[in-house]
Enzyme design. Sequence first.
Site, PDB file in Angstrom:
ATOM      1  N   TYR A 148       6.913  -9.369  15.158  1.00 48.25           N
ATOM      2  CA  TYR A 148       7.000  -8.189  14.071  1.00 48.25           C
ATOM      3  C   TYR A 148       7.681  -6.876  14.477  1.00 48.25           C
ATOM      4  CZ  TYR A 148       5.147  -4.415  11.040  1.00 48.25           C
ATOM      5  OH  TYR A 148       5.201  -3.147  10.350  1.00 48.25           O
ATOM      6  N   GLN A 194       0.844  -1.223   0.017  1.00 46.55           N
ATOM      7  CA  GLN A 194      -0.032   0.097   0.035  1.00 46.55           C
ATOM      8  C   GLN A 194       0.748   1.313  -0.064  1.00 46.55           C
ATOM      9  OE1 GLN A 194      -2.751   0.452   3.103  1.00 46.55           O
ATOM     10  NE2 GLN A 194      -1.569  -0.516   4.402  1.00 46.55           N
ATOM     11  N   THR A 198       7.906   0.990  12.608  1.00 45.39           N
ATOM     12  CA  THR A 198       6.604   0.847  13.099  1.00 45.39           C
ATOM     13  C   THR A 198       6.630   1.358  14.867  1.00 45.39           C
ATOM     14  OG1 THR A 198       5.115  -0.635  14.077  1.00 45.39           O
ATOM     15  CG2 THR A 198       7.079  -1.460  13.600  1.00 45.39           C
ATOM     16  N   ILE A 253      14.437  -8.961  -1.350  1.00 45.18           N
ATOM     17  CA  ILE A 253      15.488  -8.169  -0.507  1.00 45.18           C
ATOM     18  C   ILE A 253      16.218  -9.243   0.511  1.00 45.18           C
ATOM     19  CG2 ILE A 253      14.414  -5.877  -0.741  1.00 45.18           C
ATOM     20  CD1 ILE A 253      13.774  -6.322   2.265  1.00 45.18           C
TER      21      ILE A 253
HETATM   22  N1  LIG Z   1       0.795  -1.441   7.480  1.00 50.90           N
HETATM   23  C1  LIG Z   1       0.816  -0.552   8.499  1.00 50.90           C
HETATM   24  O1  LIG Z   1      -0.034  -0.320   9.226  1.00 50.90           O
HETATM   25  C2  LIG Z   1       2.259  -0.187   8.946  1.00 50.90           C
HETATM   26  C3  LIG Z   1       2.623   0.373  10.081  1.00 50.90           C
HETATM   27  C4  LIG Z   1       3.670   0.830  10.438  1.00 50.90           C
HETATM   28  C5  LIG Z   1       4.896   0.422   9.544  1.00 50.90           C
HETATM   29  N2  LIG Z   1       4.490  -0.164   8.578  1.00 50.90           N
HETATM   30  C6  LIG Z   1       5.891  -0.337   7.596  1.00 50.90           C
HETATM   31  O2  LIG Z   1       5.474   0.543   6.484  1.00 50.90           O
HETATM   32  C7  LIG Z   1       6.035  -0.329   5.364  1.00 50.90           C
HETATM   33  C8  LIG Z   1       5.069  -0.508   4.205  1.00 50.90           C
HETATM   34  O3  LIG Z   1       4.017  -1.138   4.743  1.00 50.90           O
HETATM   35  P1  LIG Z   1       2.662  -1.482   3.881  1.00 50.90           P
HETATM   36  O4  LIG Z   1       1.402  -1.228   4.670  1.00 50.90           O
HETATM   37  O5  LIG Z   1       2.769  -0.860   2.580  1.00 50.90           O
HETATM   38  O6  LIG Z   1       3.085  -3.077   3.603  1.00 50.90           O
HETATM   39  P2  LIG Z   1       2.366  -4.251   2.623  1.00 50.90           P
HETATM   40  O7  LIG Z   1       1.129  -3.383   1.942  1.00 50.90           O
HETATM   41  O8  LIG Z   1       2.328  -5.466   3.337  1.00 50.90           O
HETATM   42  O9  LIG Z   1       3.491  -4.240   1.324  1.00 50.90           O
HETATM   43  C9  LIG Z   1       4.551  -4.644   1.627  1.00 50.90           C
HETATM   44  C10 LIG Z   1       5.265  -5.233   0.280  1.00 50.90           C
HETATM   45  O10 LIG Z   1       6.774  -5.930   0.674  1.00 50.90           O
HETATM   46  C11 LIG Z   1       6.613  -7.125  -0.379  1.00 50.90           C
HETATM   47  N3  LIG Z   1       7.467  -7.906   0.093  1.00 50.90           N
HETATM   48  C12 LIG Z   1       7.393  -9.076   0.994  1.00 50.90           C
HETATM   49  N4  LIG Z   1       8.600  -9.578   1.330  1.00 50.90           N
HETATM   50  C13 LIG Z   1       9.326  -9.059   0.561  1.00 50.90           C
HETATM   51  C14 LIG Z   1      10.852  -9.366   0.013  1.00 50.90           C
HETATM   52  N5  LIG Z   1      11.587 -10.410   0.273  1.00 50.90           N
HETATM   53  N6  LIG Z   1      11.417  -8.587  -1.029  1.00 50.90           N
HETATM   54  C15 LIG Z   1      10.543  -7.552  -1.666  1.00 50.90           C
HETATM   55  N7  LIG Z   1       9.287  -7.359  -1.421  1.00 50.90           N
HETATM   56  C16 LIG Z   1       8.926  -8.118  -0.408  1.00 50.90           C
HETATM   57  C17 LIG Z   1       5.178  -7.592  -0.346  1.00 50.90           C
HETATM   58  O11 LIG Z   1       4.961  -8.489  -1.178  1.00 50.90           O
HETATM   59  P3  LIG Z   1       3.914  -9.523  -1.142  1.00 50.90           P
HETATM   60  O12 LIG Z   1       2.540  -9.030  -0.772  1.00 50.90           O
HETATM   61  O13 LIG Z   1       3.998 -10.692  -2.113  1.00 50.90           O
HETATM   62  O14 LIG Z   1       4.414 -10.586   0.296  1.00 50.90           O
HETATM   63  C18 LIG Z   1       4.419  -6.194  -0.480  1.00 50.90           C
HETATM   64  O15 LIG Z   1       4.124  -5.915  -1.707  1.00 50.90           O
HETATM   65  C19 LIG Z   1       6.706  -1.693   5.964  1.00 50.90           C
HETATM   66  O16 LIG Z   1       7.983  -1.667   6.195  1.00 50.90           O
HETATM   67  C20 LIG Z   1       5.798  -2.047   7.373  1.00 50.90           C
HETATM   68  O17 LIG Z   1       6.553  -2.578   8.126  1.00 50.90           O
HETATM   69  C21 LIG Z   1       3.438  -0.515   8.086  1.00 50.90           C
END
Ligand SMILES: NC(=O)c1ccc[n+]([C@@H]2O[C@H](COP(=O)([O-])OP(=O)(O)OC[C@H]3O[C@@H](n4cnc5c(N)ncnc54)[C@H](OP(=O)(O)O)[C@@H]3O)[C@@H](O)[C@H]2O)c1
Length: 299
Positions: A126, A12, A102, A38
Site C-alpha cells: 500500500y 469516507q 499516507t 481512474i
Molecule cells: N483511511 C485511512 O486511514 C487513510 C490514511 C491515509 C491516507 N488515506 C488516503 O485518503 C484517501 C481516501 O481514503 P478513504 O479512507 O476515504 O478511502 P475509502 O473509504 O476506501 O474510499 C476509497 C474510494 O475509492 C473508490 N475506488 C477504488 N478504486 C477506484 C477506481 N479505480 N476508480 C475510482 N474510484 C475507486 C472506492 O470504491 P470501492 O469501495 O467500490 O472500491 C471507494 O469509494 C485515499 O487516497 C487513501 O489512500 C486514507
Amino acid sequence: MYRLLVIGQEGQVGQAIKDRIQDQCWDVLFTDIDTLDITNAQQVENVFKSFRPDLVINASGYTDVDRAEYDAVVAESVNAYGPYLLALQCHNLGALLIHFSTEYIFDGHNHNAYLEADRPAPLNVYGRTKLQGEQYIKTYLSRYIIIRTSWVFSEYGQNFVTTMLLLSRKNAPIRVVNDQVGCPTYAGDLANLVVDIAKDYQAATGRYRFGDYNFCSDGDNDRYSGVSWFDFACAIFEELDKYQSGEQGRNLIGVTSVEYASIATRPKNGILNCHKISPIFRPSDWRCKLRHVIAITMA
Ligand SMILES: NC(=O)c1ccc[n+]([C@@H]2O[C@H](COP(=O)([O-])OP(=O)(O)OC[C@H]3O[C@@H](n4cnc5c(N)ncnc54)[C@H](OP(=O)(O)O)[C@@H]3O)[C@@H](O)[C@H]2O)c1
C-alpha cells in the site's frame, strides 16, 4: 462557473467532502468507480474532455492495507497508474489536482514526527503504491497539492472507530496493537481543508502553495507525540461508556505488532508533523471529533 471534479465520492473522505461542498456555488461533478474508474484511460479522458474541471479532488484509493499485499497489481493500478492518468489530464487542462497520500510511505524508524521533506521508505505494498502515485503526480504536473494524512475515521463506511463499535457488541477479548503510534484524523477535517483550498484557488489568494502538506487531527498537541492504536481504542471505549453501561473497554488487550501478526508490516512511528499547514489551516483535536462521531453513531 468554477468546476470541481470529486473522485471517490463513496469513500469516507469522499462522503465527507460531498456533505461539505454542497452549499458552495460551484459546478461539482461527483464520481466513483461506477461512473469514473481512474484506471480506465479512455473513461478518464472522456470525463475531463466533457466536464473540463478547474480543480480535481482525488479521494479514491485502494485502501485495504493487508489485502494489497496479495493484490499488488490492482493496488498499483488504483494508487499509482490512476493518479498518473489524472495528472496527465490535469496538465492538459491546467487544472489543480488535490490528492491524498499516507504516512505509510515512511518506514517509521524516525524518532521524531515526519516532516514533508523526510525520505520515504515504504514497508508495505500500500505504502509503495501510494508513493508511486505521488511520484507520477510530481513528474507530470506542477499544479498539485498532496495531503499526507493518517488513521482516518468518520461516521461513514468502515474504519477503526466503526470496527471497535462492532466488536464492542461481541463479548470477546479485543486485541489491539500497542507498539505502533500515529495520529487519528477526522475525515470531516480533511473535507474542510479541501474546501478551503478550493476557495483559495478560486480567489487566487495564494495561501496554499503547490506541493506536499502533512495533515492530521492533532490540533491541540504541537509536540506530535501521537497515540498507539491501543490508546485510540481506549479513547473510543471511554466515549462509548457514556452511552452504554458496563465498561465496554474491559475486553481490550494491548498486544505487540509481532503478537498481532497482521499480513502487511506497518511503520512503528507514523506521526506526521503538521507545522507547515498549521498556520494556514489549523487541524482540530481528534478527541473532540471522536466524541462527535460516537454521538452520531449512537443516536
Ligand atoms: N483511511 C485511512 O486511514 C487513510 C490514511 C491515509 C491516507 N488515506 C488516503 O485518503 C484517501 C481516501 O481514503 P478513504 O479512507 O476515504 O478511502 P475509502 O473509504 O476506501 O474510499 C476509497 C474510494 O475509492 C473508490 N475506488 C477504488 N478504486 C477506484 C477506481 N479505480 N476508480 C475510482 N474510484 C475507486 C472506492 O470504491 P470501492 O469501495 O467500490 O472500491 C471507494 O469509494 C485515499 O487516497 C487513501 O489512500 C486514507
